[in-house]
Design a protein around this motif. Structure first.
Motif, PDB file in Angstrom:
ATOM      1  N   PRO A   8       0.835  -1.203   0.000  1.00 21.58           N
ATOM      2  CA  PRO A   8       0.000   0.000   0.000  1.00 21.58           C
ATOM      3  C   PRO A   8       0.874   1.260   0.000  1.00 21.58           C
ATOM      4  N   VAL A   9       0.448   2.233  -0.743  1.00 18.48           N
ATOM      5  CA  VAL A   9       1.181   3.494  -0.841  1.00 18.48           C
ATOM      6  C   VAL A   9       0.740   4.409   0.289  1.00 18.48           C
ATOM      7  N   ARG A  10       1.715   4.896   1.032  1.00 16.67           N
ATOM      8  CA  ARG A  10       1.409   5.795   2.152  1.00 16.67           C
ATOM      9  C   ARG A  10       1.022   7.171   1.622  1.00 16.67           C
ATOM     10  N   VAL A  11       0.236   7.864   2.400  1.00 19.35           N
ATOM     11  CA  VAL A  11      -0.206   9.201   2.014  1.00 19.35           C
ATOM     12  C   VAL A  11       0.371  10.227   2.978  1.00 19.35           C
ATOM     13  N   GLY A  12       0.416  11.467   2.494  1.00 16.37           N
ATOM     14  CA  GLY A  12       0.911  12.566   3.312  1.00 16.37           C
ATOM     15  C   GLY A  12      -0.208  13.513   3.696  1.00 16.37           C
ATOM     16  N   ASP A  13       0.174  14.571   4.367  1.00 16.53           N
ATOM     17  CA  ASP A  13      -0.812  15.554   4.825  1.00 16.53           C
ATOM     18  C   ASP A  13      -1.541  16.226   3.666  1.00 16.53           C
ATOM     19  N   ARG A  16      -4.305  13.951   2.527  1.00 14.68           N
ATOM     20  CA  ARG A  16      -5.407  13.968   3.502  1.00 14.68           C
ATOM     21  C   ARG A  16      -6.211  15.260   3.377  1.00 14.68           C
ATOM     22  N   GLN A  17      -5.507  16.379   3.170  1.00 17.28           N
ATOM     23  CA  GLN A  17      -6.194  17.672   3.046  1.00 17.28           C
ATOM     24  C   GLN A  17      -7.046  17.723   1.788  1.00 17.28           C
ATOM     25  N   ARG A  18      -6.553  17.177   0.676  1.00 11.27           N
ATOM     26  CA  ARG A  18      -7.362  17.136  -0.552  1.00 11.27           C
ATOM     27  C   ARG A  18      -8.630  16.319  -0.349  1.00 11.27           C
ATOM     28  N   THR A  19      -8.503  15.200   0.351  1.00 20.75           N
ATOM     29  CA  THR A  19      -9.678  14.371   0.617  1.00 20.75           C
ATOM     30  C   THR A  19     -10.650  15.113   1.536  1.00 20.75           C
ATOM     31  N   ALA A  20     -10.118  15.807   2.547  1.00 18.90           N
ATOM     32  CA  ALA A  20     -10.971  16.576   3.457  1.00 18.90           C
ATOM     33  C   ALA A  20     -11.702  17.686   2.696  1.00 18.90           C
ATOM     34  N   THR A  21     -11.024  18.308   1.743  1.00 21.44           N
ATOM     35  CA  THR A  21     -11.663  19.349   0.933  1.00 21.44           C
ATOM     36  C   THR A  21     -12.810  18.764   0.111  1.00 21.44           C
ATOM     37  N   LEU A  22     -12.579  17.601  -0.497  1.00 20.45           N
ATOM     38  CA  LEU A  22     -13.651  16.944  -1.252  1.00 20.45           C
ATOM     39  C   LEU A  22     -14.830  16.581  -0.353  1.00 20.45           C
ATOM     40  N   GLN A  39     -17.583  11.498  10.447  1.00 21.99           N
ATOM     41  CA  GLN A  39     -16.936  10.180  10.503  1.00 21.99           C
ATOM     42  C   GLN A  39     -15.889  10.044   9.400  1.00 21.99           C
ATOM     43  N   ARG A  40     -16.248  10.444   8.195  1.00 20.11           N
ATOM     44  CA  ARG A  40     -15.305  10.334   7.082  1.00 20.11           C
ATOM     45  C   ARG A  40     -14.115  11.275   7.273  1.00 20.11           C
ATOM     46  N   LEU A  41     -14.374  12.457   7.809  1.00 18.31           N
ATOM     47  CA  LEU A  41     -13.288  13.408   8.026  1.00 18.31           C
ATOM     48  C   LEU A  41     -12.301  12.886   9.057  1.00 18.31           C
ATOM     49  N   GLN A  42     -12.804  12.328  10.123  1.00 17.39           N
ATOM     50  CA  GLN A  42     -11.941  11.749  11.147  1.00 17.39           C
ATOM     51  C   GLN A  42     -11.114  10.608  10.557  1.00 17.39           C
ATOM     52  N   THR A  43     -11.742   9.776   9.746  1.00 22.34           N
ATOM     53  CA  THR A  43     -11.025   8.681   9.098  1.00 22.34           C
ATOM     54  C   THR A  43      -9.984   9.210   8.119  1.00 22.34           C
ATOM     55  N   ALA A  44     -10.312  10.294   7.427  1.00 18.77           N
ATOM     56  CA  ALA A  44      -9.376  10.864   6.454  1.00 18.77           C
ATOM     57  C   ALA A  44      -8.088  11.330   7.132  1.00 18.77           C
ATOM     58  N   PHE A  45      -8.210  11.960   8.276  1.00 18.22           N
ATOM     59  CA  PHE A  45      -7.021  12.484   8.941  1.00 18.22           C
ATOM     60  C   PHE A  45      -6.229  11.415   9.691  1.00 18.22           C
ATOM     61  N   ALA A  47      -5.976   8.304   8.140  1.00 22.11           N
ATOM     62  CA  ALA A  47      -5.642   7.344   7.078  1.00 22.11           C
ATOM     63  C   ALA A  47      -4.140   7.286   6.863  1.00 22.11           C
ATOM     64  N   ARG A  48      -3.670   6.089   6.543  1.00 21.04           N
ATOM     65  CA  ARG A  48      -2.242   5.896   6.290  1.00 21.04           C
ATOM     66  C   ARG A  48      -1.956   5.573   4.824  1.00 21.04           C
ATOM     67  N   THR A  49      -2.943   5.038   4.111  1.00 23.38           N
ATOM     68  CA  THR A  49      -2.707   4.626   2.720  1.00 23.38           C
ATOM     69  C   THR A  49      -3.690   5.313   1.777  1.00 23.38           C
ATOM     70  N   GLY A  50      -3.306   5.313   0.508  1.00 21.22           N
ATOM     71  CA  GLY A  50      -4.166   5.897  -0.514  1.00 21.22           C
ATOM     72  C   GLY A  50      -5.471   5.140  -0.671  1.00 21.22           C
ATOM     73  N   ALA A  51      -5.436   3.846  -0.460  1.00 19.67           N
ATOM     74  CA  ALA A  51      -6.655   3.049  -0.579  1.00 19.67           C
ATOM     75  C   ALA A  51      -7.684   3.467   0.476  1.00 19.67           C
ATOM     76  N   GLU A  52      -7.215   3.777   1.671  1.00 16.66           N
ATOM     77  CA  GLU A  52      -8.142   4.234   2.720  1.00 16.66           C
ATOM     78  C   GLU A  52      -8.788   5.562   2.320  1.00 16.66           C
ATOM     79  N   LEU A  53      -7.984   6.481   1.776  1.00 17.55           N
ATOM     80  CA  LEU A  53      -8.538   7.770   1.354  1.00 17.55           C
ATOM     81  C   LEU A  53      -9.486   7.600   0.178  1.00 17.55           C
ATOM     82  N   HIS A  54      -9.130   6.749  -0.761  1.00 15.62           N
ATOM     83  CA  HIS A  54     -10.000   6.529  -1.924  1.00 15.62           C
ATOM     84  C   HIS A  54     -11.340   5.934  -1.490  1.00 15.62           C
TER      85      HIS A  54
END
Length: 143
Positions: A8-13, A16-22, A39-45, A47-54
Protein backbone atom coordinates in the motif's frame (compact mmCIF):
# COMPACT_ATOMS: atom_id res chain seq x y z
CA UNK A 1 7.96 -16.43 -12.17
CA UNK A 2 6.90 -14.71 -8.97
CA UNK A 3 4.17 -12.13 -8.75
CA UNK A 4 5.12 -8.79 -7.21
CA UNK A 5 3.73 -8.11 -3.78
CA UNK A 6 1.63 -4.97 -3.87
CA UNK A 7 2.42 -2.73 -0.97
CA UNK A 8 0.00 0.00 0.00
CA UNK A 9 1.18 3.49 -0.84
CA UNK A 10 1.41 5.79 2.15
CA UNK A 11 -0.21 9.20 2.01
CA UNK A 12 0.91 12.57 3.31
CA UNK A 13 -0.81 15.55 4.83
CA UNK A 14 -1.49 17.09 1.41
CA UNK A 15 -3.36 13.96 0.31
CA UNK A 16 -5.41 13.97 3.50
CA UNK A 17 -6.19 17.67 3.05
CA UNK A 18 -7.36 17.14 -0.55
CA UNK A 19 -9.68 14.37 0.62
CA UNK A 20 -10.97 16.58 3.46
CA UNK A 21 -11.66 19.35 0.93
CA UNK A 22 -13.65 16.94 -1.25
CA UNK A 23 -15.61 15.77 1.77
CA UNK A 24 -16.36 19.39 2.67
CA UNK A 25 -17.63 20.03 -0.85
CA UNK A 26 -19.80 16.92 -0.62
CA UNK A 27 -21.26 18.21 2.65
CA UNK A 28 -22.01 21.68 1.30
CA UNK A 29 -23.56 20.28 -1.87
CA UNK A 30 -25.82 17.89 0.05
CA UNK A 31 -24.18 14.55 -0.76
CA UNK A 32 -23.29 13.87 2.89
CA UNK A 33 -25.07 14.57 6.14
CA UNK A 34 -23.17 16.00 9.10
CA UNK A 35 -22.69 12.69 10.94
CA UNK A 36 -21.35 10.90 7.86
CA UNK A 37 -19.11 13.88 7.08
CA UNK A 38 -17.61 13.94 10.58
CA UNK A 39 -16.94 10.18 10.50
CA UNK A 40 -15.30 10.33 7.08
CA UNK A 41 -13.29 13.41 8.03
CA UNK A 42 -11.94 11.75 11.15
CA UNK A 43 -11.02 8.68 9.10
CA UNK A 44 -9.38 10.86 6.45
CA UNK A 45 -7.02 12.48 8.94
CA UNK A 46 -6.04 9.12 10.44
CA UNK A 47 -5.64 7.34 7.08
CA UNK A 48 -2.24 5.90 6.29
CA UNK A 49 -2.71 4.63 2.72
CA UNK A 50 -4.17 5.90 -0.51
CA UNK A 51 -6.66 3.05 -0.58
CA UNK A 52 -8.14 4.23 2.72
CA UNK A 53 -8.54 7.77 1.35
CA UNK A 54 -10.00 6.53 -1.92
CA UNK A 55 -12.55 4.47 -0.01
CA UNK A 56 -13.84 7.65 1.66
CA UNK A 57 -14.73 9.31 -1.64
CA UNK A 58 -15.42 6.26 -3.84
CA UNK A 59 -19.21 6.65 -3.56
CA UNK A 60 -19.17 10.42 -4.24
CA UNK A 61 -19.41 12.12 -7.66
CA UNK A 62 -15.96 13.71 -7.45
CA UNK A 63 -16.12 15.36 -10.91
CA UNK A 64 -19.43 17.02 -10.03
CA UNK A 65 -18.09 18.18 -6.69
CA UNK A 66 -15.09 19.84 -8.31
CA UNK A 67 -17.14 21.39 -11.12
CA UNK A 68 -19.54 23.02 -8.63
CA UNK A 69 -16.75 24.18 -6.32
CA UNK A 70 -17.31 27.90 -5.58
CA UNK A 71 -13.56 28.53 -5.46
CA UNK A 72 -13.16 27.02 -8.92
CA UNK A 73 -16.00 29.11 -10.29
CA UNK A 74 -14.49 32.27 -8.81
CA UNK A 75 -11.13 31.42 -10.38
CA UNK A 76 -12.79 30.92 -13.78
CA UNK A 77 -14.54 34.29 -13.47
CA UNK A 78 -11.24 35.98 -12.57
CA UNK A 79 -9.55 34.36 -15.56
CA UNK A 80 -12.37 35.46 -17.87
CA UNK A 81 -12.13 39.06 -16.61
CA UNK A 82 -8.37 38.98 -17.00
CA UNK A 83 -8.73 37.79 -20.61
CA UNK A 84 -11.00 40.75 -21.38
CA UNK A 85 -8.48 43.13 -19.81
CA UNK A 86 -5.69 41.69 -21.96
CA UNK A 87 -7.88 41.93 -25.05
CA UNK A 88 -8.65 45.56 -24.26
CA UNK A 89 -4.96 46.33 -23.67
CA UNK A 90 -4.06 44.84 -27.04
CA UNK A 91 -6.83 46.82 -28.69
CA UNK A 92 -5.71 50.11 -27.17
CA UNK A 93 -2.13 49.41 -28.21
CA UNK A 94 -3.31 48.84 -31.78
CA UNK A 95 -5.30 52.10 -31.69
CA UNK A 96 -2.25 54.07 -30.59
CA UNK A 97 -0.11 52.48 -33.30
CA UNK A 98 -2.55 53.13 -36.18
CA UNK A 99 -3.20 56.69 -35.03
CA UNK A 100 0.55 57.32 -34.83
CA UNK A 101 1.05 55.94 -38.35
CA UNK A 102 -1.88 58.02 -39.63
CA UNK A 103 -0.49 61.17 -38.06
CA UNK A 104 3.02 60.50 -39.40
CA UNK A 105 1.67 59.91 -42.94
CA UNK A 106 -0.55 62.98 -42.70
CA UNK A 107 2.28 65.23 -41.57
CA UNK A 108 4.82 63.95 -44.09
CA UNK A 109 2.70 63.24 -47.18
CA UNK A 110 -0.28 65.47 -46.56
CA UNK A 111 -2.74 62.57 -46.95
CA UNK A 112 -5.38 63.19 -44.30
CA UNK A 113 -7.91 60.47 -45.14
CA UNK A 114 -8.82 58.99 -41.73
CA UNK A 115 -8.24 55.33 -42.61
CA UNK A 116 -7.62 54.20 -38.94
CA UNK A 117 -11.38 54.22 -38.41
CA UNK A 118 -11.64 50.84 -40.15
CA UNK A 119 -9.19 48.83 -38.00
CA UNK A 120 -10.40 50.69 -34.90
CA UNK A 121 -14.05 49.81 -35.61
CA UNK A 122 -13.29 46.24 -36.67
CA UNK A 123 -11.15 45.40 -33.65
CA UNK A 124 -13.54 47.34 -31.39
CA UNK A 125 -16.36 45.03 -32.42
CA UNK A 126 -14.18 42.09 -31.42
CA UNK A 127 -13.52 43.57 -27.99
CA UNK A 128 -17.23 44.29 -27.51
CA UNK A 129 -18.14 40.76 -28.58
CA UNK A 130 -15.71 39.47 -25.96
CA UNK A 131 -16.62 41.84 -23.11
CA UNK A 132 -20.40 42.25 -23.35
CA UNK A 133 -21.36 38.61 -22.75
CA UNK A 134 -19.31 38.63 -19.55
CA UNK A 135 -20.95 41.84 -18.38
CA UNK A 136 -24.56 40.86 -19.07
CA UNK A 137 -24.37 37.19 -18.20
CA UNK A 138 -22.88 38.06 -14.86
CA UNK A 139 -19.37 36.95 -15.67
CA UNK A 140 -20.25 33.30 -15.48
CA UNK A 141 -18.19 30.87 -17.48
CA UNK A 142 -19.53 27.80 -19.25
CA UNK A 143 -18.79 24.51 -17.53
Amino acid sequence: MSTPISTPVRVGDDDRQRTATLLGLALTQGYLDMVDYEQRLQTAFTARTGAELHGLTADLPVATLRRNDPARRAALRRAARRSVHWHLAGYLTMVVIVLTVWLAVGLTAGAWYFWPIWPILGAGLGVLAHALPMRYVGGSVCR
